[in-house]
Enzyme design. Structure first.
Site, PDB file in Angstrom:
ATOM      1  N   ASN A 109     109.434  71.564  48.584  1.00 19.47           N
ATOM      2  CA  ASN A 109     109.050  71.010  47.081  1.00 19.47           C
ATOM      3  C   ASN A 109     107.838  70.047  47.391  1.00 19.47           C
ATOM      4  O   ASN A 109     107.074  70.208  46.539  1.00 19.47           O
ATOM      5  CB  ASN A 109     110.066  70.547  46.494  1.00 19.47           C
ATOM      6  CG  ASN A 109     111.282  71.664  46.064  1.00 19.47           C
ATOM      7  OD1 ASN A 109     111.089  72.763  46.579  1.00 19.47           O
ATOM      8  ND2 ASN A 109     112.458  71.004  45.730  1.00 19.47           N
ATOM      9  N   LEU A 156     129.086  86.058  40.375  1.00 23.07           N
ATOM     10  CA  LEU A 156     128.623  85.157  41.565  1.00 23.07           C
ATOM     11  C   LEU A 156     128.941  83.802  41.527  1.00 23.07           C
ATOM     12  O   LEU A 156     129.201  83.110  40.155  1.00 23.07           O
ATOM     13  CB  LEU A 156     126.957  85.246  41.404  1.00 23.07           C
ATOM     14  CG  LEU A 156     126.359  84.013  42.387  1.00 23.07           C
ATOM     15  CD1 LEU A 156     126.281  84.638  43.653  1.00 23.07           C
ATOM     16  CD2 LEU A 156     124.767  83.625  41.662  1.00 23.07           C
ATOM     17  N   HIS A 163     109.700  69.735  42.568  1.00 23.50           N
ATOM     18  CA  HIS A 163     111.116  69.496  42.331  1.00 23.50           C
ATOM     19  C   HIS A 163     111.305  70.389  41.228  1.00 23.50           C
ATOM     20  O   HIS A 163     112.304  71.367  41.105  1.00 23.50           O
ATOM     21  CB  HIS A 163     111.762  68.363  42.180  1.00 23.50           C
ATOM     22  CG  HIS A 163     111.804  67.552  43.646  1.00 23.50           C
ATOM     23  ND1 HIS A 163     112.019  68.178  44.929  1.00 23.50           N
ATOM     24  CD2 HIS A 163     111.511  66.281  43.983  1.00 23.50           C
ATOM     25  CE1 HIS A 163     111.925  67.333  45.665  1.00 23.50           C
ATOM     26  NE2 HIS A 163     111.614  65.897  45.058  1.00 23.50           N
ATOM     27  N   ASP A 200     113.917  73.838  51.119  1.00 21.43           N
ATOM     28  CA  ASP A 200     112.769  72.814  51.613  1.00 21.43           C
ATOM     29  C   ASP A 200     111.469  73.333  51.028  1.00 21.43           C
ATOM     30  O   ASP A 200     111.142  74.416  51.226  1.00 21.43           O
ATOM     31  CB  ASP A 200     112.999  72.737  53.024  1.00 21.43           C
ATOM     32  CG  ASP A 200     112.375  71.454  53.665  1.00 21.43           C
ATOM     33  OD1 ASP A 200     112.081  70.407  52.927  1.00 21.43           O
ATOM     34  OD2 ASP A 200     112.335  71.172  54.839  1.00 21.43           O
TER      35      ASP A 200
HETATM   36  C1  FPP Z   1     113.502  69.472  49.580  1.00 25.04           C
HETATM   37  O1  FPP Z   1     112.220  69.456  49.484  1.00 25.04           O
HETATM   38  C2  FPP Z   1     114.139  69.557  48.302  1.00 25.04           C
HETATM   39  C3  FPP Z   1     115.062  68.565  47.784  1.00 25.04           C
HETATM   40  C4  FPP Z   1     115.612  67.465  48.295  1.00 25.04           C
HETATM   41  C5  FPP Z   1     115.471  68.736  46.397  1.00 25.04           C
HETATM   42  C6  FPP Z   1     115.784  70.267  46.052  1.00 25.04           C
HETATM   43  C7  FPP Z   1     116.370  70.216  44.611  1.00 25.04           C
HETATM   44  C8  FPP Z   1     115.979  71.244  43.584  1.00 25.04           C
HETATM   45  C9  FPP Z   1     114.827  72.286  43.759  1.00 25.04           C
HETATM   46  C10 FPP Z   1     116.708  71.015  42.285  1.00 25.04           C
HETATM   47  C11 FPP Z   1     117.777  72.006  42.146  1.00 25.04           C
HETATM   48  C12 FPP Z   1     118.580  71.730  41.071  1.00 25.04           C
HETATM   49  C13 FPP Z   1     119.911  72.250  40.779  1.00 25.04           C
HETATM   50  C14 FPP Z   1     120.477  72.312  39.459  1.00 25.04           C
HETATM   51  C15 FPP Z   1     120.074  73.241  41.514  1.00 25.04           C
HETATM   52  P1  FPP Z   1     111.378  68.146  50.057  1.00 25.04           P
HETATM   53  O2  FPP Z   1     111.168  67.226  48.837  1.00 25.04           O
HETATM   54  O3  FPP Z   1     111.880  67.746  51.117  1.00 25.04           O
HETATM   55  O4  FPP Z   1     110.047  68.805  50.485  1.00 25.04           O
HETATM   56  P2  FPP Z   1     108.907  68.467  51.484  1.00 25.04           P
HETATM   57  O5  FPP Z   1     109.636  68.823  52.760  1.00 25.04           O
HETATM   58  O6  FPP Z   1     108.019  69.292  51.239  1.00 25.04           O
HETATM   59  O7  FPP Z   1     108.604  66.812  51.337  1.00 25.04           O
END
Ligand code: FPP
Length: 256
Positions: free
Chosen positions: A28, A137, A43, A26
């Site tokens: 991003n 892994l 992301h 969480d």
């Molecule tokens: C939550 O942060 C994150 C996500 C919903 C997406 C996470 C996905 C990735 C990092 C890509 C992974 C890809 C692979 C192939 C494993 P948020 O957007 O809810 O953050 P916020 O709470 O700050 O708004």
């Protein structure tokens, strides 16, 4: 529960490294906003953090790493963000599958893939097939996944088996339900890490987290480094995992 230690869940071996680590990645969006960047930039930075943590877990001897990449509820995000995330998933798989394979990583996806594009479904199947026999892994990517969805699909399959006469309701017990979950062949989750400052499970592995240690950190996912993973593992190594037993019983079990 029986008091016979033979019948109790196994206690993880003494290295302090969890066997199965699950992560809610969480923060991003907030990482991007703090830099006046659009959310997709967060992301993309999140994918770099995924790469770092996959490598670090492999080096530390973690057996299974389960990442919550897209929840059942994330479909309700703005269409543009959903499409960016799907595209990122596709491109990351295309780009990284062979490198993961070279590093003996076995890739698995859990979740409702029926909602993905055909291209993404094909890419997932190809990555799983390519890496199926790897022994390092296991990287489990939870996409379009929800703990409630997982339990509901297990219940549906059990109901179907009862209806077609191949299962007696008397046979429905915890291990049968567990065997119907998307995670059936994986060891139980030992440690959940959630970045981004929230202290919630958010419909992740509801059944599987029953005895997991829960670690919450304010670090935003794109900022999460190997040193943060070590902090989480150090904290985990200091926990006493009793699985419903008393400390005294644990002493007897570990001496047995
Ligand atoms: C939550 O942060 C994150 C996500 C919903 C997406 C996470 C996905 C990735 C990092 C890509 C992974 C890809 C692979 C192939 C494993 P948020 O957007 O809810 O953050 P916020 O709470 O700050 O708004």
């Amino acid at each position: 529960m029986s008091s016979n230690p033979e019948q109790l869940p196994a206690i993880a071996a003494g290295s302090g490294v969890p066997r199965h680590v699950a992560v809610v990645m969480d923060g991003n969006g907030r990482w991007a906003q703090a830099r006046f960047l659009p959310r997709p930039a967060g992301h993309r930075a999140g994918v770099d953090a995924v790469r770092r943590i996959v490598e670090a877990c492999g080096r530390r001897g973690v057996k299974v790493l389960t990442l919550f990449a897209f929840s059942s509820e994330n479909w309700t995000r703005p269409e543009e963000e959903v499409s960016v995330l799907m595209d990122l998933m596709l491109r990351t798989l295309e780009k990284e599958a062979s490198r993961l394979h070279e590093n003996n990583v076995r890739v698995r996806m859990i979740g409702d893939r029926s909602r993905f594009s055909h291209r993404l479904q094909r890419q997932i199947a190809a990555a799983e097939e390519l890496t199926a026999d790897n022994t390092g892994l296991t990287l489990v990517i939870a996409v379009s996944y929800g703990g409630r969805w997982d339990l509901a699909q297990a219940a549906r399959r059990i109901a179907e088996a009862v209806q077609d006469g191949s299962l007696d309701p008397e046979q429905v017990n915890e291990s049968l339900v567990e065997g119907m979950l998307n995670t059936a062949d994986l060891p139980p989750t030992d440690l959940l890490i959630r970045t981004g400052g929230e202290s919630r499970i958010s419909n992740f592995l509801l059944w599987q987290l029953a005895y997991a240690e829960l670690y919450f950190t304010p670090v935003l996912w794109p900022d999460f480094r190997e040193a943060h993973l070590d902090e989480a593992f150090d904290w985990y190594a200091g926990r006493e995992r009793r699985f419903g037993r008393t400390s005294e019983q644990l002493g007897r079990v570990s001496r047995a």
